[in-house]
Design a protein around this motif. Sequence first.
Motif, PDB file in Angstrom:
ATOM      1  N   UNK A   1       0.824  -1.196   0.000  1.00 43.63           N
ATOM      2  CA  UNK A   1       0.000   0.000   0.000  1.00 43.63           C
ATOM      3  C   UNK A   1       0.861   1.249   0.000  1.00 43.63           C
ATOM      4  N   UNK A   2       0.414   2.254  -0.719  1.00 39.90           N
ATOM      5  CA  UNK A   2       1.194   3.480  -0.774  1.00 39.90           C
ATOM      6  C   UNK A   2       1.058   4.250   0.527  1.00 39.90           C
ATOM      7  N   UNK A   3       2.040   5.045   0.807  1.00 45.38           N
ATOM      8  CA  UNK A   3       2.058   5.768   2.065  1.00 45.38           C
ATOM      9  C   UNK A   3       2.122   7.262   1.791  1.00 45.38           C
ATOM     10  N   UNK A   4       1.968   7.987   2.833  1.00 50.73           N
ATOM     11  CA  UNK A   4       1.992   9.425   2.709  1.00 50.73           C
ATOM     12  C   UNK A   4       3.377   9.888   2.300  1.00 50.73           C
ATOM     13  N   UNK A   5       3.471  10.681   1.262  1.00 50.79           N
ATOM     14  CA  UNK A   5       4.793  11.157   0.857  1.00 50.79           C
ATOM     15  C   UNK A   5       5.415  11.991   1.963  1.00 50.79           C
ATOM     16  N   UNK A   6       6.646  11.689   2.244  1.00 45.43           N
ATOM     17  CA  UNK A   6       7.305  12.458   3.295  1.00 45.43           C
ATOM     18  C   UNK A   6       8.786  12.617   3.013  1.00 45.43           C
ATOM     19  N   UNK A   7       9.154  12.437   1.764  1.00 47.38           N
ATOM     20  CA  UNK A   7      10.569  12.491   1.429  1.00 47.38           C
ATOM     21  C   UNK A   7      10.911  13.873   0.910  1.00 47.38           C
TER      22      UNK A   7
ATOM     23  N   UNK B   1      18.871  -2.514   8.252  1.00 46.48           N
ATOM     24  CA  UNK B   1      18.014  -2.729   7.084  1.00 46.48           C
ATOM     25  C   UNK B   1      16.602  -3.098   7.531  1.00 46.48           C
ATOM     26  N   UNK B   2      16.514  -3.835   8.613  1.00 46.23           N
ATOM     27  CA  UNK B   2      15.187  -4.155   9.133  1.00 46.23           C
ATOM     28  C   UNK B   2      14.452  -2.887   9.553  1.00 46.23           C
ATOM     29  N   UNK B   3      15.159  -1.954  10.177  1.00 46.15           N
ATOM     30  CA  UNK B   3      14.533  -0.688  10.581  1.00 46.15           C
ATOM     31  C   UNK B   3      14.032   0.071   9.350  1.00 46.15           C
ATOM     32  N   UNK B   4      14.857   0.069   8.307  1.00 46.22           N
ATOM     33  CA  UNK B   4      14.448   0.741   7.074  1.00 46.22           C
ATOM     34  C   UNK B   4      13.196   0.091   6.506  1.00 46.22           C
ATOM     35  N   UNK B   5      13.178  -1.228   6.532  1.00 51.25           N
ATOM     36  CA  UNK B   5      12.022  -1.959   6.006  1.00 51.25           C
ATOM     37  C   UNK B   5      10.783  -1.665   6.843  1.00 51.25           C
ATOM     38  N   UNK B   6      10.965  -1.644   8.144  1.00 51.01           N
ATOM     39  CA  UNK B   6       9.826  -1.372   9.035  1.00 51.01           C
ATOM     40  C   UNK B   6       9.244   0.020   8.791  1.00 51.01           C
ATOM     41  N   UNK B   7      10.118   0.969   8.458  1.00 52.68           N
ATOM     42  CA  UNK B   7       9.669   2.351   8.290  1.00 52.68           C
ATOM     43  C   UNK B   7       9.028   2.595   6.935  1.00 52.68           C
TER      44      UNK B   7
ATOM     45  N   UNK C   1       6.466   1.666   5.081  1.00 55.50           N
ATOM     46  CA  UNK C   1       5.055   1.946   4.811  1.00 55.50           C
ATOM     47  C   UNK C   1       4.585   3.236   5.469  1.00 55.50           C
ATOM     48  N   UNK C   2       5.059   3.498   6.660  1.00 52.94           N
ATOM     49  CA  UNK C   2       4.538   4.651   7.386  1.00 52.94           C
ATOM     50  C   UNK C   2       5.374   5.902   7.205  1.00 52.94           C
ATOM     51  N   UNK C   3       6.620   5.728   6.955  1.00 51.70           N
ATOM     52  CA  UNK C   3       7.496   6.900   6.863  1.00 51.70           C
ATOM     53  C   UNK C   3       8.606   6.658   5.839  1.00 51.70           C
ATOM     54  N   UNK C   4       8.282   6.827   4.581  1.00 50.46           N
ATOM     55  CA  UNK C   4       9.284   6.571   3.537  1.00 50.46           C
ATOM     56  C   UNK C   4      10.539   7.431   3.689  1.00 50.46           C
ATOM     57  N   UNK C   5      10.376   8.620   4.224  1.00 55.13           N
ATOM     58  CA  UNK C   5      11.553   9.482   4.386  1.00 55.13           C
ATOM     59  C   UNK C   5      12.557   8.841   5.335  1.00 55.13           C
TER      60      UNK C   5
ATOM     61  N   UNK D   1      11.988   1.902  -3.343  1.00 53.56           N
ATOM     62  CA  UNK D   1      10.589   1.795  -2.931  1.00 53.56           C
ATOM     63  C   UNK D   1      10.156   3.061  -2.170  1.00 53.56           C
ATOM     64  N   UNK D   2      11.029   3.518  -1.289  1.00 54.32           N
ATOM     65  CA  UNK D   2      10.695   4.713  -0.506  1.00 54.32           C
ATOM     66  C   UNK D   2      10.488   5.923  -1.416  1.00 54.32           C
ATOM     67  N   UNK D   3      11.325   6.065  -2.405  1.00 50.78           N
ATOM     68  CA  UNK D   3      11.174   7.181  -3.347  1.00 50.78           C
ATOM     69  C   UNK D   3       9.857   7.058  -4.116  1.00 50.78           C
ATOM     70  N   UNK D   4       9.547   5.828  -4.530  1.00 55.40           N
ATOM     71  CA  UNK D   4       8.299   5.627  -5.276  1.00 55.40           C
ATOM     72  C   UNK D   4       7.086   5.949  -4.413  1.00 55.40           C
ATOM     73  N   UNK D   5       7.138   5.523  -3.180  1.00 53.65           N
ATOM     74  CA  UNK D   5       6.025   5.797  -2.273  1.00 53.65           C
ATOM     75  C   UNK D   5       5.867   7.290  -2.010  1.00 53.65           C
ATOM     76  N   UNK D   6       6.981   7.988  -2.102  1.00 47.41           N
ATOM     77  CA  UNK D   6       6.941   9.434  -1.893  1.00 47.41           C
ATOM     78  C   UNK D   6       6.658  10.189  -3.190  1.00 47.41           C
ATOM     79  N   UNK D   7       6.279   9.424  -4.219  1.00 48.30           N
ATOM     80  CA  UNK D   7       5.942  10.001  -5.541  1.00 48.30           C
ATOM     81  C   UNK D   7       7.129  10.719  -6.171  1.00 48.30           C
TER      82      UNK D   7
END
Lengths: 204, 237
Positions: free
Chosen positions: B118-124, B158-164, B166-170, B198-204
Motif C-alpha cells: 500500500x502506498x504511504x503518505x509522501x514524506x521524502x 536494514x530491518x529498521x528501514x524496512x519497518x519504516x 510503509x509509514x514513513x518513507x523518508x 521503494x521509498x522514493x516511489x512511495x513518496x511520488x
Amino acid sequence: MFFQALSFAEPSPKSPARPTGPRLDTTSLFREHAPYVWRALRRMGVRESDIEDVCQEVFVVVHKRLADFEGRSSARTWIYGIAMRTASDYRKRASHVREVATETPPDELSRDDPHDALAARQARATLDRLLDQLDDDKRAVFVLYEIEELPMNEVALAVGCPLQTAYSRLHAARSKMAEAARAYADAHLRRGAAAGTNEKERRS
Amino acid sequence: MSEREPDRLTDASDDPLLRELLGAGRKELPDEAQLAAVMAKLGPVVGPGGGGGSGGGASGATKAAWIGSAKVVAVIGGLTAALWGMSDLGPKPGEPPREVTHTEIAASAMTAPVVPSASATPAVSPSAHVRTPPPAPSSARHRTAADGGSFPDEVELVQQALDALTKNPATALALADEHEHRYPEGLLRQEAEVIAIDALARAHQTDAARARATKFRAAYPTSPHLARIETILQPKP
C-alpha cells in the motif's frame, strides 16, 4: 586473504595486541573461519542435512575453550582441529549412517547456472564417495592438506599427530584416492560401453 | 624434520578426474543464508559481545554483535522475500513479522513476511536521491559488514528501514542511505537499495526512483530483486 591466521604472534592490525595477546572472540572467529570449517566438515562426511548443526557444534566448542586457547598454533589450525574431532564424533554416532553419495544430484540447484551447478554437485558427490574409502585419520589429513590447503605442520597440529605420521597418512590417503578414482573411472567406462552395446542391440 | 611438502593433487596429480573432483570440492562454500542460520543458532550460546569462553580470557570485539537467535535468519528471509516481488503475501501493516526458518529461506520466499504494497503518505524531501549502487563484492569475505559494524548490526539497520517503509518513507530512505554509507560492502546492499527505490516511489518521487533503479539494474543485472523493482515502478491506479 582468508588464510591469514589469527595467531598470537601476528595480531591483526584491527585488533591490537594487549599485554596478554590480541583479543579473540567467537564472533570474529566465526566470520573468519566458518565457511571453511563448513567445507571441511562436508568433505569429512557430514551430511548436508546435518551440516548446520555440526558447524554450530564446532563453534560452541570454540566458544567454550577460547579462554584456554594458548596460541601454540594459529587459531585456524586450532579450529580445524576442533572441526576434525567434531566430524569424527559425528561419524561415530550410532544414529548417523554415513551419507551414501549417489550419482543423482539433489534437486536444489543454483540459480546462476543450473548446468554448472549440477556438474559441480555431481563432482562433489563423487569426491565424497571416494573420500568415504578412507578412514577418519587419513581422511582428515587428506582433506586438510589437499582441500583446505594447510601446510603439513599445521595439518599435524590440527589432527594431533607427529609430522611424520601426518606425512604417512597423506601418502596412504593419496594412494587410496588414486586407486578409488581409477576404479570409478573404469566402472564408468564399462557402464558406458555396456549402454552402447545395449543401444546397438535395441536398434538392430 | 625437513621433509619438503608435496605439490597438491589439484596441481600435480596425473589423474584429471581426481584434479577435477578436488577442485569441485574446494569450491563448495556456504552461502550467507546458511551461515546466518548457524550464526542464529550460536547467538544464545555466545551471547552479547560474542566473547569467548567461561574463563573470560577473550572479550567481545563488537557491541551487541549477536542479536536474537532466529532474528538474523528471520530478517534475511523476510528481506529476501519482501524484495522478491511477493508483495501481496505479507502481513498487514502493524502486524509483527513472523520468524522464518532457514529451510524456508532456502526453499523459497513464498511464505516469509513482506513489505506491504500500500502506498504511504509522501514524506521524502525533494532532493534527488539518485546514487550509484555500490559495486558487487569481490569475494565472499567482503560480504559482511567489515567497516561499519557487525553483520547483525547491518541486518538490524536494514530491518529498521524496512519497518519504516510503509509509514514513513523518508525515514526508510534515510536509513537505506545510512546503510550505504556505513556498509559500502555490506551483505544487504541490494536489499537496502531496493528499499530506497521503494521509498522514493512511495513518496511520488518517480523520476528519482527510476534513475536509482536504472543504476541498480546496471550494477546488478542478474539480481533477483529486479522483478520487485519493476513492480515498485509500475504506475499505481
